[in-house]
Design a protein around this motif. Structure first.
Motif, mmCIF file in Angstrom:
data_model
loop_
_atom_site.group_PDB
_atom_site.id
_atom_site.type_symbol
_atom_site.label_atom_id
_atom_site.label_comp_id
_atom_site.label_asym_id
_atom_site.label_seq_id
_atom_site.Cartn_x
_atom_site.Cartn_y
_atom_site.Cartn_z
ATOM 1 N N UNK A 135 25.668 27.604 37.294
ATOM 2 C CA UNK A 135 24.516 27.100 36.539
ATOM 3 C C UNK A 135 24.873 25.815 35.795
ATOM 4 N N UNK A 136 26.091 25.768 35.282
ATOM 5 C CA UNK A 136 26.559 24.606 34.519
ATOM 6 C C UNK A 136 26.790 23.395 35.416
ATOM 7 N N UNK A 137 27.371 23.645 36.607
ATOM 8 C CA UNK A 137 27.732 22.542 37.499
ATOM 9 C C UNK A 137 26.668 22.255 38.551
ATOM 10 N N UNK A 138 25.700 23.164 38.705
ATOM 11 C CA UNK A 138 24.643 22.950 39.689
ATOM 12 C C UNK A 138 25.040 23.298 41.105
ATOM 13 N N UNK A 139 26.080 24.093 41.294
ATOM 14 C CA UNK A 139 26.500 24.495 42.632
ATOM 15 C C UNK A 139 27.623 25.512 42.562
ATOM 16 N N UNK A 140 28.088 25.958 43.741
ATOM 17 C CA UNK A 140 29.109 27.003 43.789
ATOM 18 C C UNK A 140 30.499 26.475 44.152
ATOM 19 N N UNK A 141 30.649 25.147 44.249
ATOM 20 C CA UNK A 141 31.955 24.600 44.628
ATOM 21 C C UNK A 141 33.027 24.908 43.588
ATOM 22 N N UNK A 142 32.766 24.601 42.331
ATOM 23 C CA UNK A 142 33.758 24.844 41.266
ATOM 24 C C UNK A 142 34.054 26.338 41.122
ATOM 25 N N UNK A 143 33.026 27.220 41.098
ATOM 26 C CA UNK A 143 33.321 28.652 41.013
ATOM 27 C C UNK A 143 34.217 29.151 42.144
ATOM 28 N N UNK A 144 34.046 28.602 43.351
ATOM 29 C CA UNK A 144 34.871 29.062 44.469
ATOM 30 C C UNK A 144 36.317 28.566 44.350
ATOM 31 N N UNK A 145 36.529 27.407 43.713
ATOM 32 C CA UNK A 145 37.900 26.972 43.440
ATOM 33 C C UNK A 145 38.568 27.924 42.436
ATOM 34 N N UNK A 146 37.792 28.419 41.476
ATOM 35 C CA UNK A 146 38.330 29.390 40.522
ATOM 36 C C UNK A 146 38.723 30.679 41.242
ATOM 37 N N UNK A 147 37.868 31.120 42.176
ATOM 38 C CA UNK A 147 38.200 32.300 42.990
ATOM 39 C C UNK A 147 39.513 32.066 43.727
ATOM 40 N N UNK A 148 39.635 30.896 44.358
ATOM 41 C CA UNK A 148 40.851 30.584 45.099
ATOM 42 C C UNK A 148 42.083 30.601 44.221
ATOM 43 N N UNK A 149 41.959 30.077 42.996
ATOM 44 C CA UNK A 149 43.099 30.066 42.070
ATOM 45 C C UNK A 149 43.598 31.479 41.791
ATOM 46 N N UNK A 150 42.695 32.409 41.484
ATOM 47 C CA UNK A 150 43.122 33.761 41.141
ATOM 48 C C UNK A 150 43.733 34.497 42.335
ATOM 49 N N UNK A 151 43.224 34.224 43.536
ATOM 50 C CA UNK A 151 43.806 34.881 44.706
ATOM 51 C C UNK A 151 45.191 34.327 45.026
ATOM 52 N N UNK A 152 45.368 33.015 44.893
ATOM 53 C CA UNK A 152 46.698 32.432 45.103
ATOM 54 C C UNK A 152 47.672 32.950 44.052
ATOM 55 N N UNK A 153 47.215 33.092 42.816
ATOM 56 C CA UNK A 153 48.063 33.644 41.758
ATOM 57 C C UNK A 153 48.510 35.060 42.103
ATOM 58 N N UNK A 154 47.608 35.877 42.659
ATOM 59 C CA UNK A 154 47.980 37.237 43.075
ATOM 60 C C UNK A 154 49.065 37.208 44.144
ATOM 61 N N UNK A 155 48.954 36.256 45.058
ATOM 62 C CA UNK A 155 49.966 36.126 46.106
ATOM 63 C C UNK A 155 51.328 35.806 45.501
ATOM 64 N N UNK A 156 51.351 34.861 44.570
ATOM 65 C CA UNK A 156 52.610 34.469 43.924
ATOM 66 C C UNK A 156 53.207 35.662 43.169
ATOM 67 N N UNK A 157 52.379 36.376 42.407
ATOM 68 C CA UNK A 157 52.870 37.524 41.641
ATOM 69 C C UNK A 157 53.403 38.616 42.558
ATOM 70 N N UNK A 158 52.766 38.797 43.704
ATOM 71 C CA UNK A 158 53.239 39.822 44.630
ATOM 72 C C UNK A 158 54.599 39.456 45.200
ATOM 73 N N UNK A 159 54.806 38.178 45.507
ATOM 74 C CA UNK A 159 56.120 37.746 45.980
ATOM 75 C C UNK A 159 57.181 37.943 44.893
ATOM 76 N N UNK A 160 56.823 37.647 43.656
ATOM 77 C CA UNK A 160 57.761 37.835 42.541
ATOM 78 C C UNK A 160 58.078 39.316 42.375
#
Length: 475
Positions: free
Chosen positions: A410-435
């Motif tokens: 709603x703030x940015x007028x699209x779903x591009x930024x929200x999907x980058x946030x989704x990607x960040x949290x999933x990549x973080x999970x991958x890193x934590x799992x490797x650790x």
């Protein structure tokens, strides 16, 4: 993660028949419960772009908050509910959960405004609290560790299949505008998807048993083998935990908290996708100039989950044969995190859905293998509390994902930024799992259905002993 690999163990005839019977008699019914569970909690995602938002006057942020507030009630009672299941037994407690959430879900048929929607979503979360970790715990009390990954994969197939079957079904139900007492299509859909929870909840009292010794469909030899195998595992886990039990073992485990953080990223991705995919598809008309009817939108929503179900099965099968390794969980999370932001930069509906399908495949490849890990080092009340704690912390992502996605879009007028946030949290999970798994190449015992002569695992851990150790300093 310091749960060493074990050598493949030849499968006896009794073992094979016992596991086959569980796969036929227990797992499909629990999977059906999970199917209904996921359909009921995500029904709002189908209703929102197809009449509910307009009728209730919802903004994107309000829809996101109403979707996510479910998890606040869910999280409050998650651990207490799972401890109650451990005390009263899965049969009675899972039945109670299903009947209660079915009644609450039915009330969505007559919701009139945003405050009522938020209140019902909160109550639905309270009603459903404990179901998923309870189902995981229930299966762990029936299936020895070396077969658990395979059974959890069969159980987890219900989640992508909910979208494969449920999305077109929801679309079809919503076409029945005014069929029953002048109900809007989205209200009729809520009515129809709620009733199965009540019916199956009642059946649960008659179909499920709390332990193998109560199952009339098992032979005495099969009961003895199952009880012996499960008891041996529990003694090993209790000994490995150095005498710590119950809540202390779960809440004091660094691995439990790390797994909870990993699961947060998975759930963030899952529910951002589940709650907003129908809305993204609804936006294809404005973005690409294409028009779809309600049933077609349901079919398109289902498309990413068809390959996800196939990948889930074969990825979990590979994990079962090799023993679950860190990369069985971490690599899919990484692929999903990198792919999801790309979807909204495609130049056609087909390309967008294809990239979303990669994300869906990644999430569902990781999840069933992830859930084999906690019950490898927790038992009894500690397992009940630990699984519930992981699910509780992880499901904060269930609140955060729709709320943040709706507010930021709603703030940015699209779903591009929200999907980058989704990607960040999933990549973080991958890193934590490797650790988390840096000290173990395999975190679950290998399956036993391979031919003799091929059951030595690959890698340097082939000759590791079969006892589990839980040195927290290595977590």
């Amino acid at each position: 993660m310091d749960i060493p690999a074990t050598r493949g163990i030849p499968t006896s005839v009794v073992e094979k028949t016992a596991i086959r019977k569980i796969a036929i008699r227990i797992v499909p019914f629990v999977a059906l419960m999970f199917f209904i569970n996921f359909l009921d909690r995500t029904a709002i995602s189908f209703a929102a772009p197809n009449g509910m938002e307009a009728d209730l006057g919802l903004t994107a942020a309000q829809f996101g908050f109403a979707s996510g507030v479910f998890f606040i009630g869910y999280l409050v009672l998650e651990v207490p509910s799972n401890l109650a299941l451990h005390k009263f037994g899965a049969r009675v407690w899972l039945a109670r959960i299903m009947i209660t959430w079915g009644i609450v879900s039915l009330l969505f048929t007559w919701v009139q405004n945003y405050p009522q929607l938020v209140g019902l979503r909160f109550l639905l979360g309270i009603a459903e609290a404990g179901f998923f970790p309870g189902a995981i715990l229930f299966l762990s009390t029936w299936v020895p560790a070396r077969h658990r990954g395979k059974m959890l994969a069969l159980f987890y197939l219900a989640q992508p299949l909910t979208s494969v079957i449920g999305s077109p079904l929801a679309g079809w139900l919503m076409t029945h505008e005014g069929l029953l007492g002048g109900l809007a299509g989205w209200r009729f859909m809520f009515l129809c998807v709620s009733i199965p929870a009540i019916v199956v909840g009642i059946l649960c009292l008659f179909v499920l048993k709390d332990k193998p010794s109560q199952a009339k469909w098992l032979d005495e030899d099969e009961k003895l083998w199952l009880e012996g195998a499960l008891a041996t595992e529990n003694r090993q886990k209790e000994g490995a935990s150095h005498g710590k039990g119950g809540l202390r073992a779960a809440f004091g485990s660094g691995r439990v908290w790390m797994l909870a953080a990993v699961y947060f990223g998975f759930i963030y991705g899952l529910y951002a996708l589940s709650f907003f995919l129908p809305t993204i598809i609804d936006g294809f008309q404005e973005q690409f100039g294409t028009t779809f009817d309600l049933f077609q939108k349901g079919l398109i929503t289902a498309i990413p989950y068809v390959p996800a179900a196939v990948v889930l099965y074969f990825w979990s099968r590979d994990a079962f044969r090799r023993g679950v390794r860190v990369w069985h969980i971490a690599v899919p999370a990484l692929v999903g995190g990198l792919s999801i932001p790309v979807a909204l930069y495609m130049n056609s509906p087909a390309a967008t859905v294809a990239v979303i399908a990669i994300t869906a495949c990644s999430i569902f490849a990781a999840l069933p293998n992830f859930w084999t890990v906690p019950t490898q080092f927790l038992t009894g009340a500690a397992a009940a509390a630990g699984v519930a704690l992981i699910n509780t912390i992880g499901n904060l992502g269930g609140f955060a994902a729709p709320y943040i996605t709706g507010a930021v879009s709603e703030w940015t007028g699209g779903y591009q930024v929200p999907m980058f946030i989704v990607g960040f949290f999933m990549v973080l999970s991958s890193v934590l799992m490797f650790v988390l798994g840096r000290n173990a190449k395999r975190i679950e015992p290998r399956g036993t259905d391979e031919p003799r002569g091929t059951d030595e695992p690959r890698g340097t851990d082939a000759a590791a002993p079969s006892t589990a150790t839980t040195q927290e300093s290595r977590a």
